[in-house]
Write an enzyme that holds these catalytic residues in place. Structure first.
Site, PDB file in Angstrom:
ATOM      1  N   GLN B 113       0.790  -1.057  -0.116  1.00 33.55           N
ATOM      2  CA  GLN B 113      -0.077  -0.057  -0.018  1.00 33.55           C
ATOM      3  C   GLN B 113       0.912   1.350   0.077  1.00 33.55           C
ATOM      4  OE1 GLN B 113      -1.807   0.761   3.666  1.00 33.55           O
ATOM      5  NE2 GLN B 113      -3.458   1.920   3.076  1.00 33.55           N
ATOM      6  N   SER B 116       1.093   6.715   2.739  1.00 37.24           N
ATOM      7  CA  SER B 116       1.667   7.356   3.489  1.00 37.24           C
ATOM      8  C   SER B 116       2.898   7.717   2.858  1.00 37.24           C
ATOM      9  CB  SER B 116       2.232   6.735   4.896  1.00 37.24           C
ATOM     10  OG  SER B 116       0.979   6.136   5.368  1.00 37.24           O
ATOM     11  N   SER B 150       4.695  -1.448   4.279  1.00 37.06           N
ATOM     12  CA  SER B 150       4.994  -2.792   4.691  1.00 37.06           C
ATOM     13  C   SER B 150       4.917  -3.469   3.454  1.00 37.06           C
ATOM     14  CB  SER B 150       3.748  -3.328   5.564  1.00 37.06           C
ATOM     15  OG  SER B 150       3.681  -2.382   6.575  1.00 37.06           O
ATOM     16  N   GLU B 233      -9.288  -1.569   5.677  1.00 39.81           N
ATOM     17  CA  GLU B 233      -8.427  -1.775   6.691  1.00 39.81           C
ATOM     18  C   GLU B 233      -8.800  -1.809   8.345  1.00 39.81           C
ATOM     19  OE1 GLU B 233      -5.487   1.257   5.904  1.00 39.81           O
ATOM     20  OE2 GLU B 233      -3.897   0.080   7.179  1.00 39.81           O
ATOM     21  N   GLU B 366      -5.506   7.935  18.086  1.00 40.47           N
ATOM     22  CA  GLU B 366      -6.185   9.532  18.164  1.00 40.47           C
ATOM     23  C   GLU B 366      -7.023   9.428  16.976  1.00 40.47           C
ATOM     24  OE1 GLU B 366      -2.883   8.370  18.468  1.00 40.47           O
ATOM     25  OE2 GLU B 366      -2.567   9.108  20.596  1.00 40.47           O
TER      26      GLU B 366
HETATM   27  C1  LIG Z   1       4.229  -0.937  11.495  1.00 38.39           C
HETATM   28  C2  LIG Z   1       3.693   0.109  10.675  1.00 38.39           C
HETATM   29  C3  LIG Z   1       3.270  -0.245   9.317  1.00 38.39           C
HETATM   30  C4  LIG Z   1       2.847   0.766   8.297  1.00 38.39           C
HETATM   31  N1  LIG Z   1       2.372   0.290   7.088  1.00 38.39           N
HETATM   32  C5  LIG Z   1       1.970   1.153   6.280  1.00 38.39           C
HETATM   33  C6  LIG Z   1       1.935   0.656   4.647  1.00 38.39           C
HETATM   34  O1  LIG Z   1       1.728  -0.546   4.339  1.00 38.39           O
HETATM   35  N2  LIG Z   1       1.365   1.481   3.686  1.00 38.39           N
HETATM   36  C7  LIG Z   1       1.284   3.049   4.299  1.00 38.39           C
HETATM   37  O2  LIG Z   1       0.724   3.630   3.471  1.00 38.39           O
HETATM   38  N3  LIG Z   1       1.540   3.403   5.449  1.00 38.39           N
HETATM   39  C8  LIG Z   1       1.960   2.449   6.289  1.00 38.39           C
HETATM   40  N4  LIG Z   1       2.052   2.809   7.649  1.00 38.39           N
HETATM   41  C9  LIG Z   1       1.835   4.220   8.144  1.00 38.39           C
HETATM   42  C10 LIG Z   1       0.933   4.796   9.142  1.00 38.39           C
HETATM   43  O3  LIG Z   1      -0.354   4.561   8.325  1.00 38.39           O
HETATM   44  C11 LIG Z   1       1.097   6.153   9.476  1.00 38.39           C
HETATM   45  O4  LIG Z   1       2.365   6.097  10.180  1.00 38.39           O
HETATM   46  C12 LIG Z   1      -0.009   6.651  10.302  1.00 38.39           C
HETATM   47  O5  LIG Z   1      -1.304   6.854   9.706  1.00 38.39           O
HETATM   48  C13 LIG Z   1       0.502   7.727  11.050  1.00 38.39           C
HETATM   49  O6  LIG Z   1       0.800   8.758  10.206  1.00 38.39           O
HETATM   50  P1  LIG Z   1       2.099   9.578  10.812  1.00 38.39           P
HETATM   51  O7  LIG Z   1       3.178   8.410  11.037  1.00 38.39           O
HETATM   52  O8  LIG Z   1       2.630  10.530   9.538  1.00 38.39           O
HETATM   53  O9  LIG Z   1       1.934  10.106  11.997  1.00 38.39           O
HETATM   54  P2  LIG Z   1       1.531  11.757  12.313  1.00 38.39           P
HETATM   55  O10 LIG Z   1       0.281  11.833  11.352  1.00 38.39           O
HETATM   56  O11 LIG Z   1       2.621  12.577  12.047  1.00 38.39           O
HETATM   57  O12 LIG Z   1       1.087  11.700  13.754  1.00 38.39           O
HETATM   58  C14 LIG Z   1       2.010  12.078  14.862  1.00 38.39           C
HETATM   59  C15 LIG Z   1       1.131  12.126  16.187  1.00 38.39           C
HETATM   60  O13 LIG Z   1      -0.224  13.146  16.046  1.00 38.39           O
HETATM   61  C16 LIG Z   1      -1.213  12.544  16.382  1.00 38.39           C
HETATM   62  N5  LIG Z   1      -2.186  13.138  15.387  1.00 38.39           N
HETATM   63  C17 LIG Z   1      -1.962  13.466  13.997  1.00 38.39           C
HETATM   64  N6  LIG Z   1      -3.261  14.180  13.641  1.00 38.39           N
HETATM   65  C18 LIG Z   1      -4.076  14.198  14.818  1.00 38.39           C
HETATM   66  C19 LIG Z   1      -5.348  14.714  14.953  1.00 38.39           C
HETATM   67  N7  LIG Z   1      -5.870  15.336  14.017  1.00 38.39           N
HETATM   68  N8  LIG Z   1      -5.557  14.722  16.308  1.00 38.39           N
HETATM   69  C20 LIG Z   1      -5.057  14.017  17.128  1.00 38.39           C
HETATM   70  N9  LIG Z   1      -3.880  13.682  17.062  1.00 38.39           N
HETATM   71  C21 LIG Z   1      -3.417  13.838  15.888  1.00 38.39           C
HETATM   72  C22 LIG Z   1      -1.048  10.990  15.908  1.00 38.39           C
HETATM   73  O14 LIG Z   1      -1.994  10.110  16.424  1.00 38.39           O
HETATM   74  C23 LIG Z   1       0.291  10.765  16.240  1.00 38.39           C
HETATM   75  O15 LIG Z   1       0.203  10.274  17.762  1.00 38.39           O
HETATM   76  C24 LIG Z   1       2.467   2.101   8.635  1.00 38.39           C
HETATM   77  C25 LIG Z   1       3.038   2.460  10.066  1.00 38.39           C
HETATM   78  C26 LIG Z   1       3.390   1.547  11.027  1.00 38.39           C
HETATM   79  C27 LIG Z   1       3.821   1.773  12.121  1.00 38.39           C
END
Ligand SMILES: Cc1cc2nc3c(=O)[nH]c(=O)nc-3n(C[C@H](O)[C@H](O)[C@H](O)COP(=O)(O)OP(=O)(O)OC[C@H]3O[C@@H](n4cnc5c(N)ncnc54)[C@H](O)[C@@H]3O)c2cc1C
Lengths: 386, 396
Positions: B113, B116, B150, B233, B366
């Site tokens: 996928q 991100s 992933s 998902e 969150e």
């Molecule tokens: C093990 C793992 C596998 C993954 N696999 C995939 C994959 O295969 N394909 C893919 O596309 N993505 C993948 N991801 C990415 C995942 O979808 C994102 O990490 C996730 O959506 C969070 O985005 P971010 O890491 O940018 O965090 P951010 O969006 O930067 O968030 C940082 C912090 O702020 C909080 N936050 C952000 N916005 C808000 C809000 N509006 N209100 C309150 N709190 C908020 C979040 O909850 C978090 O605690 C994977 C992630 C992990 C950890």
């Protein structure tokens, strides 16, 4: 169906990780129909203002309302077999009634008379039991067990009442719930179980934390009782009733929690501060979303307990312990959140939130604390203490 | 005309008779199963299904498993099964459905996928990977960077969202593509994780050419398509049936029973609390499943992922503590490239660290709490001042 008066002392221990028996966790159409009837009755005759007024009057029970619920709707006889004048329904239906009573913090002796006393009587085997059950099921008499509300399944049963011979009883029992509304008390004495007219037991009202479930001290001074069971049968019957009571109390706790969540959500959507609804602040949104999750889980746990009791599943003791260990905390948390998120309003006497907090907190002591029930889980699931 | 449980049982028996499991190569059996409509029975005929009620799948799976039939290793191809397939089914052309669903289900083609990006995680619609149409070639040219992908290292295909019109507000200028991971211009670099291994990746897209025939859904409608993916998902977890004391609580309970010297009163209290919560979560999932079967799906599904994330983290944390001195140790810090996340075959330290991802992957806790608060409880949405601005004018 006839409830089986299983004794927790001799309850089958579920082997870990125990194939859990299949459970029906949904509500049937009949149950939803019963819910609708009870809910509309309570909406008409038992709104928060009425509950508060009655609680303040010192006689919280409303005999006319009780008669409608017990006799007209037939709720008092749900656990009583048809041949004894009851509905021959099960714990599943009784649980739905308790959900609604919890949602209304209704001051009615349902848990004590229609669940605990009824189950005790169903576990007795003397000829005097059947007429009493008929009276209970028909809503003509209220009967409550003369044991402390805190008495828990799996705990040693007290027998502070002595029989001087021929059912002449002397002793004191404290914290007896709904004694004020009772016509008959079920007294556990050293020589067995006795039915004692409430009038001869001198119930002294105590000042309860929960205004909607009055407590009394019972003093028996050579009171005459009719013997219903020998000591062994009596103890097994009481133990079985405590198990059912604890399992169904989870549904009352679910009803309390649901009301608190719904009312709080409605309030924070309406209430404006800082030029926006306070419910638009994420800190509150997340707290309420978590509470919603807890309530959804409490529903599954409470339904599981009701269904396991209804089917007489060997899994019932564990399922009941799980439901109590979980639902007590959810009800208290929901009521506490309700008070807090209502701000100053939540601290006022006029707003019903306090009635729910008091009931939730008292319920968390009733029929065993969450800690007590976790101890039972430890036994059933074979996770022994060090 | 719907297929009955009885007809499905006959079909399972016919399949087993025509392809004896002990004499059929596993891939051949899986292809035959797909062609018999027994892959996902609620899909249309010819696409692995029979248009049967979804609730009948469990019985088919159970019967085939009991007969010793090979399975397609759903853990290895989870993204394809859980996300790519339902999205392709909902939005794909006939040609796309025929081309992709069979090898996906059989496990011949692993999917990943590409959603991100470094600058767009929770705020996924802010993504900046560009796709520009080369009209003459009928191909899209894609440039950008994806992250936390992933299985990108094992994937043959990807679901990809990219920006096709930066002058529109962010949700409206996105288009959804099916991207060939073997195309020149796709570069996968391992991202080492908290566990020491690299289960996810960075993916750099440089001048990647995607034929217009591999576009999924209309140009500019990618957000609606992506929402289908995201919804699938998040719900895929709740409907699963777990046995009592299944999941993360199992190894802790086993250690407690088997090793009395580890027990303390404080740990006992926590263990019992978590055991009860795990049992209640199991019952909640079971109730949800019963609601689905009865055709009255409740909103509880949105909550299961939140519950499991929290429980997995608390239980695995307790497990490390319970193990005492052993809890100080870790199995192996060698950088590895696993094909799947394996919670059960690894030690407590791994479980503890990997479970931290449960509240991030697939939408953070969150964000999911926001969704429950807004969609289930009807609380006001978060204030948004970016909704109507053109993507190119957003602060970055
Ligand atoms: C093990 C793992 C596998 C993954 N696999 C995939 C994959 O295969 N394909 C893919 O596309 N993505 C993948 N991801 C990415 C995942 O979808 C994102 O990490 C996730 O959506 C969070 O985005 P971010 O890491 O940018 O965090 P951010 O969006 O930067 O968030 C940082 C912090 O702020 C909080 N936050 C952000 N916005 C808000 C809000 N509006 N209100 C309150 N709190 C908020 C979040 O909850 C978090 O605690 C994977 C992630 C992990 C950890």
């Amino acid at each position: 169906m006839t409830a089986s008066p299983a004794s927790p002392a001799s309850l089958p221990v579920t082997a870990p990780p125990g194939p859990a028996a299949p459970l029906d966790l949904l509500y049937s159409e009949t149950e939803e129909g019963l819910r609708a009837a009870v809910r509309s009755l309570l909406a008409d005759r038992c709104d928060a203002a009425a509950v508060l007024a009655r609680a303040e009057s010192g006689t919280p029970h409303d005999p006319a309302l009780w008669h409608t619920l017990a006799a007209d709707i037939g709720a008092a006889g749900l656990l009583v077999p048809e041949k004894l004048g009851g509905q021959g329904a099960s714990h599943r239906e009784a649980a739905v009634v308790l959900e609604e009573l919890g949602r209304a913090v209704a001051p009615l002796p349902y848990l004590t008379s229609s669940v605990l006393a009824t189950e005790i009587l169903l576990g007795c085997d003397t000829p005097d039991v059947a007429p009493l059950l008929r009276e209970l099921a028909a809503g003509r008499r209220v009967c409550v067990p003369a044991v402390p509300l805190t008495l828990a399944p799996g705990a040693p049963l007290p027998a502070p009442v002595k029989d001087a011979g021929g059912g002449v009883l002397t002793g004191t029992v404290t914290s007896v719930a709904d004694a004020a509304a009772a016509d008959v008390l079920l007294v556990l004495a050293d020589t067995g179980l006795y039915a004692v007219p409430a009038a001869s037991a001198a119930p002294t009202p105590l000042v309860p934390l929960d205004l909607t479930r009055p407590l009394a001290r019972i003093t028996l001074d050579a009171a005459a009782g009719t013997r219903l069971a020998d000591p062994a049968t009596a103890r097994a019957a009481v133990a079985g009733a405590l198990l059912s009571g604890a399992g169904l109390l989870a549904s009352e706790q679910l009803g309390i929690a649901e009301w608190c969540l719904t009312r709080t959500v409605a309030h924070v959507r309406e209430r404006h501060q800082f030029n926006r609804p306070v419910g638009s602040f994420q800190a509150l949104k997340h707290r309420l979303a978590r509470l919603w999750l807890d309530v959804a889980s409490a529903r599954a746990a409470a339904r599981a307990a009701a269904d396991a009791l209804a089917t007489g599943s060997p899994d019932a003791p564990l399922t009941v312990a799980v439901a109590q260990a979980y639902c007590s905390g959810v009800a208290v948390r929901a009521a506490e959140e309700c008070v807090q998120l209502h701000g100053g309003t939540g601290m006022t006497w006029e707003h019903p939130a306090h009635l729910y907090l008091k009931r939730a907190k008292a319920d968390s002591l009733a029929l065993g604390t969450a800690g007590h029930h976790r101890g039972l889980v430890a036994d059933f699931a074979e996770l022994p203490a060090p | 005309m719907t297929v009955t449980a009885e007809e499905l049982r006959t079909r399972v028996r016919d399949l087993l008779a025509a392809h004896p499991v002990d004499r059929t190569a596993s891939a051949d059996f899986l292809r035959a199963r797909f062609d018999a409509g027994l892959a996902w029975v609620h899909y249309p005929e010819g696409l692995g299904g029979l248009g049967a009620p979804r609730s009948l799948q469990a019985a088919v799976d159970a019967e085939l498993a009991a007969a010793g039939a090979p399975d397609n290793d759903p853990r290895r191809i989870g993204i394809g099964l859980g996300m790519a397939a339902p999205t392709i089914l909902a939005y794909g052309t006939d040609e796309q459905k025929r081309r992709f669903l069979r090898p996906l289900w059989v496990g011949e083609e692993v999917w990943c996928q590409l959603f991100s990006e470094p600058g767009a995680g929770s705020d996924l619609a802010a993504l900046g990977t560009r796709a520009v149409l080369d009209e003459q070639a009928g191909e899209w040219v894609v440039d950008g960077q994806k992250v936390w992908t992933s299985s990108a290292h094992t994937a043959r295909w990807a679901i990809l969202i990219a920006r096709t019109d930066p002058t529109l507000p962010k949700h409206r200028g996105i288009t959804y593509f099916l991207c060939d991971m073997h195309d020149p211009g796709v570069e996968v670099r391992p991202l080492r994780q908290i566990t020491g291994e690299a289960e996810f990746n960075e993916v750099f897209l440089t001048g990647v050419r995607i034929p217009d025939a591999h576009r999924l859904g209309p140009v500019g409608d990618g957000w609606a398509v992506a929402r289908t993916t995201l919804m699938n998902e998040r719900v895929s977890i709740g409907g699963m049936r777990i046995p009592r004391e299944g999941g993360m609580i199992a190894p802790v309970a086993a250690a407690w029973r088997g090793r009395p010297e580890l027990r303390t009163h404080a740990l006992h209290q926590r263990l019992l609390e978590l055991w009860v919560e795990a049992e209640v979560a199991r019952l909640t999932g079971e109730r949800l499943r019963q609601q689905l079967v009865a055709g009255q799906p409740g909103p509880e599904g949105s909550g299961m992922k939140l519950t499991f994330a929290r429980l997995n983290q608390e239980i695995s944390g307790l497990e490390v503590e319970l193990l005492g001195e052993e809890g100080l140790l870790y199995e192996d810090w060698t950088m590895r490239r696993p094909e799947l996340v394996d919670f059960t075959g690894r030690d407590a330290g791994y479980r503890y660290l990997r479970a931290k991802g449960n509240s991030i992957e697939g939408g953070t806790s969150e964000i999911l709490l926001n969704i429950v608060a807004e969609r289930v409880l009807g609380l006001p949405p978060e204030p948004r001042d970016d909704k109507d601005l053109a993507w190119k004018d957003l602060a970055r």
